[in-house]
Design a protein around this motif. Structure first.
Motif, PDB file in Angstrom:
ATOM      1  N   CYS B  56      31.574  36.663 -32.021  1.00 55.42           N
ATOM      2  CA  CYS B  56      30.669  37.158 -33.061  1.00 55.42           C
ATOM      3  C   CYS B  56      31.141  36.726 -34.446  1.00 55.42           C
ATOM      4  CB  CYS B  56      30.586  38.680 -33.018  1.00 55.42           C
ATOM      5  SG  CYS B  56      29.467  39.264 -31.760  1.00 55.42           S
ATOM      6  N   SER B  59      30.543  33.035 -34.885  1.00 53.84           N
ATOM      7  CA  SER B  59      29.124  32.714 -35.076  1.00 53.84           C
ATOM      8  C   SER B  59      28.703  33.033 -36.504  1.00 53.84           C
ATOM      9  CB  SER B  59      28.235  33.517 -34.133  1.00 53.84           C
ATOM     10  OG  SER B  59      28.705  33.489 -32.841  1.00 53.84           O
ATOM     11  N   GLU B  60      29.120  34.198 -36.974  1.00 51.45           N
ATOM     12  CA  GLU B  60      28.724  34.623 -38.317  1.00 51.45           C
ATOM     13  C   GLU B  60      29.315  33.676 -39.369  1.00 51.45           C
ATOM     14  OE1 GLU B  60      27.242  38.043 -39.015  1.00 51.45           O
ATOM     15  OE2 GLU B  60      28.490  38.801 -40.649  1.00 51.45           O
ATOM     16  N   ALA B  78      30.325  42.012 -37.979  1.00 54.60           N
ATOM     17  CA  ALA B  78      30.342  41.149 -36.791  1.00 54.60           C
ATOM     18  C   ALA B  78      31.377  41.644 -35.785  1.00 54.60           C
ATOM     19  CB  ALA B  78      30.630  39.705 -37.183  1.00 54.60           C
ATOM     20  N   THR B  81      29.752  44.498 -33.925  1.00 50.63           N
ATOM     21  CA  THR B  81      28.797  43.964 -32.951  1.00 50.63           C
ATOM     22  C   THR B  81      29.534  43.378 -31.752  1.00 50.63           C
ATOM     23  OG1 THR B  81      27.329  43.425 -34.781  1.00 50.63           O
ATOM     24  CG2 THR B  81      26.846  42.399 -32.678  1.00 50.63           C
ATOM     25  N   ASP B 102      26.984  36.936 -27.708  1.00 47.63           N
ATOM     26  CA  ASP B 102      27.421  37.004 -29.108  1.00 47.63           C
ATOM     27  C   ASP B 102      26.529  36.150 -29.994  1.00 47.63           C
ATOM     28  OD1 ASP B 102      29.463  38.562 -28.246  1.00 47.63           O
ATOM     29  OD2 ASP B 102      30.963  36.965 -28.239  1.00 47.63           O
ATOM     30  N   ILE B 106      24.253  37.605 -33.044  1.00 46.34           N
ATOM     31  CA  ILE B 106      24.545  37.298 -34.441  1.00 46.34           C
ATOM     32  C   ILE B 106      23.535  36.314 -35.023  1.00 46.34           C
ATOM     33  CG2 ILE B 106      26.228  36.237 -35.994  1.00 46.34           C
ATOM     34  CD1 ILE B 106      27.069  38.962 -35.134  1.00 46.34           C
ATOM     35  N   LYS B 110      20.359  38.839 -35.738  1.00 43.49           N
ATOM     36  CA  LYS B 110      20.786  39.280 -37.069  1.00 43.49           C
ATOM     37  C   LYS B 110      20.495  38.248 -38.155  1.00 43.49           C
ATOM     38  CE  LYS B 110      24.947  40.856 -39.360  1.00 43.49           C
ATOM     39  NZ  LYS B 110      26.397  40.859 -39.170  1.00 43.49           N
ATOM     40  N   GLN B 111      21.094  37.050 -38.048  1.00 45.12           N
ATOM     41  CA  GLN B 111      21.007  36.118 -39.165  1.00 45.12           C
ATOM     42  C   GLN B 111      19.611  35.524 -39.352  1.00 45.12           C
ATOM     43  OE1 GLN B 111      23.025  35.925 -41.443  1.00 45.12           O
ATOM     44  NE2 GLN B 111      24.993  36.564 -40.651  1.00 45.12           N
ATOM     45  N   ASN B 119      18.316  43.134 -39.709  1.00 42.14           N
ATOM     46  CA  ASN B 119      18.042  42.964 -38.286  1.00 42.14           C
ATOM     47  C   ASN B 119      17.016  43.991 -37.827  1.00 42.14           C
ATOM     48  OD1 ASN B 119      20.570  44.326 -39.031  1.00 42.14           O
ATOM     49  ND2 ASN B 119      20.440  45.128 -36.970  1.00 42.14           N
ATOM     50  N   PRO B 123      21.556  44.497 -32.812  1.00 45.01           N
ATOM     51  CA  PRO B 123      21.917  43.190 -32.246  1.00 45.01           C
ATOM     52  C   PRO B 123      22.614  43.294 -30.894  1.00 45.01           C
ATOM     53  CG  PRO B 123      22.607  43.331 -34.532  1.00 45.01           C
ATOM     54  CD  PRO B 123      22.148  44.698 -34.145  1.00 45.01           C
TER      55      PRO B 123
END
Lengths: 228, 320
Positions: B56, B59-60, B78, B81, B102, B106, B110-111, B119, B123
């Motif tokens: 996570c 990814s973020e 993150a 999550t 994940d 994310i 979310k993003q 969101n 998530p």
């Protein structure tokens, strides 16, 4: 308008699926396998070229009050031809496409191009428009099917590439279809934005300047009549 | 007069709470659950949690980096999550499937919707649903902690109960024989990492309430509604119903997510009761054993309407 530009319009700038957002039903439903998607794309392209040509040729004869039934009759004729051909020569594809093959009759791309382009332009231009739009449709549905089949089934065109235990099942289901569709739309918008073009939208707030179909309607302001 | 009245623009009530501190408190509250899952399911569980957090956060970080957005990875959301996703999967899940979850949570949930605070659903829960659809086999092959009850080893307690009550209508009344409440309470039964140990979840929940991070309205109304409805339906013994399955984890850590729960107390009550009704109805009348995930997700989607309908009216404001 240059002849080549008419063809290429359908592939990127006025892509029927990702920019005009027409024909979403077959795109979401048939893009599970590449073979089916390619068959669908070719069938729809054939119908589109044929119907564009005939409707363009008849555009001065068809009374505008009953134009939609006339278009549907022409389109249905071509769909029937395609269905018979596919059933005779590629029965496996006929089985795979199922109900979505006759549903080409109500495919919004075909009716949309009849109304937006063929009814207002010469026959050759209309045929070129049909080729361009058909290619754009086929391209997107095949790209979507490639992504979904590869991730969801682990294969491409039926050839196994990824072992089955590493496949992502959701991609072959409808959420995967919507997801891929949205991501591709965003990708094309990003490509067009990078080229310095504004993200395309149907919008009358800025007159016809931002409208992707402005060239087709010749500023007739038909879009404002309904104001839906 | 020793003190000057200070005149300043709103907001007048100040708080030291920042996103960072809130998330840190949530992580602390999740620690007992993490420890419990480590004890119950072994090292594998801790590896899954660590991988999920890393997935996570990475990814973020990469998303903010590649999209040239202000880096937001340091707000710790993150990490929360990541822990929650890992707590929602069985211990035997392959590592790459957690990482896929994940990325879904994310990037997609979310993003793509605008990042933290935007969101549209939780998530971690959305990731659980996507993973459940994608990997139906590995997402439901639960492992069992040492000392699992006999007769409970079929699957999670909820599906055992379902199987029992399907066999004979009377079986439901004999449940006590199969699942003693103490084992359910300390988590000696099958399930996903975080849902089995009720004790650890309660410790975390009480910590969050004492620290003022969450209000007890949503968890309590959620649990109370499910309890009462199970009592009314007579399908599963009510106490067993709220001690088994993901309801405690969902009620304490998922349903109370700030972005996807209503602002006002009245709204929170509606939200909690709605989650409770949906959970009990899904568990009783559909052929899935577990309804917590879907009930919270459905109520998440209704939050904007709940907020609109339960908005406080300004004193002296228009009647409408």
């Amino acid at each position: 308008m240059g002849k080549l530009k008419i063809v290429f319009n359908g592939i990127l700038k006025e892509n029927p699926v990702l920019v005009l957002v027409l024909g979403t039903c077959p795109v979401l439903a048939v893009s599970v396998s590449v073979a089916g998607a390619l068959g669908m794309g070719i069938a729809a392209t054939f119908v589109l070229i044929g119907s564009n040509a005939v409707i363009s040729a008849l555009r001065k004869i068809i009374p505008s009050n009953v134009r939609i039934p006339c278009y549907i009759t022409v389109i249905a004729t071509f769909v029937t031809i395609v269905m018979m051909l596919i059933k005779a020569f590629v029965p496996s594809l006929y089985a795979a496409l199922g109900v979505y093959l006759p549903l080409i009759v109500v495919n919004c791309i075909i009716l949309g191009r009849a109304e937006m382009f063929a009814a207002k332009n010469k026959m050759l231009d209309s045929i070129l428009d049909g080729i361009g739009m058909g290619l754009g449709f086929t391209l997107i549905i095949v790209i979507m099917a490639s992504i979904r089949e590869l991730l969801g089934e682990g294969s491409w065109f039926g050839v196994s590439i990824i072992p089955e235990e590493y496949t992502i099942g959701v991609m072959t289901r409808s959420p995967g279809g919507f997801l891929t569709y949205g991501l591709l739309m965003a990708a094309l918008a990003a490509i067009l934005a990078k080229k310095g073009k504004k993200p395309l939208k149907f919008s009358t707030s800025n007159g016809c300047a931002d409208c992707p179909v402005a060239s087709a309607c010749n500023g007739s302001h038909e879009c404002e009549e309904g104001a839906e | 007069m020793t003190k000057l009245l200070s005149v300043a623009p709103a907001p007048h009530i100040r708080s030291k709470k920042t996103t960072n501190l809130i998330m840190l408190d949530v992580i602390i509250a999740l620690l007992p659950v993490v420890v419990a899952s480590g004890i119950l399911f072994g090292l594998n569980a801790l590896v899954l949690i660590a991988v999920s957090v890393a997935g996570c956060v990475l990814s973020e970080y990469l998303w903010c980096r590649l999209m040239k957005k202000p880096q937001c990875v340091q707000d710790l959301s993150a990490v929360v999550t990541g822990i929650l996703i890992a707590l929602n999967v069985p211990a035997s899940l392959p590592i790459w499937q957690v990482l896929f979850g994940d990325v879904v949570a994310i990037i997609i949930v979310k993003q793509l919707f605008g990042g933290i605070g935007y969101n549209f659903v939780n998530p971690a829960l959305a990731a659980r649903v996507v993973m459940g659809l994608s990997f139906p086999a590995s997402m439901t092959s639960y492992t069992y902690p040492a000392g699992t009850l006999e007769g409970m080893s079929g699957a999670t307690p909820l599906s055992s109960i379902d199987a029992l009550s399907n066999a004979t209508p009377e079986a439901a009344t004999h449940l006590g024989k199969y699942a003693d409440l103490f084992s359910l309470f300390i988590g000696r039964h099958g399930g996903v990492l975080g849902e089995t140990c009720a004790l650890a979840i309660l410790i975390g929940g009480i910590y969050l309430i004492i620290r003022g991070i969450i209000k007890p309205i949503i968890p309590l109304s959620f649990l109370a509604t499910t309890f009462l409805l199970h009592y009314a339906f007579g399908s599963i013994a009510p106490l067993h119903a709220i001690l088994s399955g993901g309801i405690l984890l969902g009620a304490v850590f998922m349903a109370t997510d700030y972005t996807t729960s209503p602002y006002t107390d009245k709204g929170k009550l509606v939200f909690g009761v709605g989650c409770g009704i949906l959970t009990a109805v899904i568990r009783t009348y559909t052929n899935t054993h577990e309804g917590v995930t879907y009930s919270i997700l459905i109520m998440n989607l209704l939050v904007p309407y709940i907020n609109k309908l339960t908005r406080k009216k300004p004193y002296g404001g228009a009647a409408k």
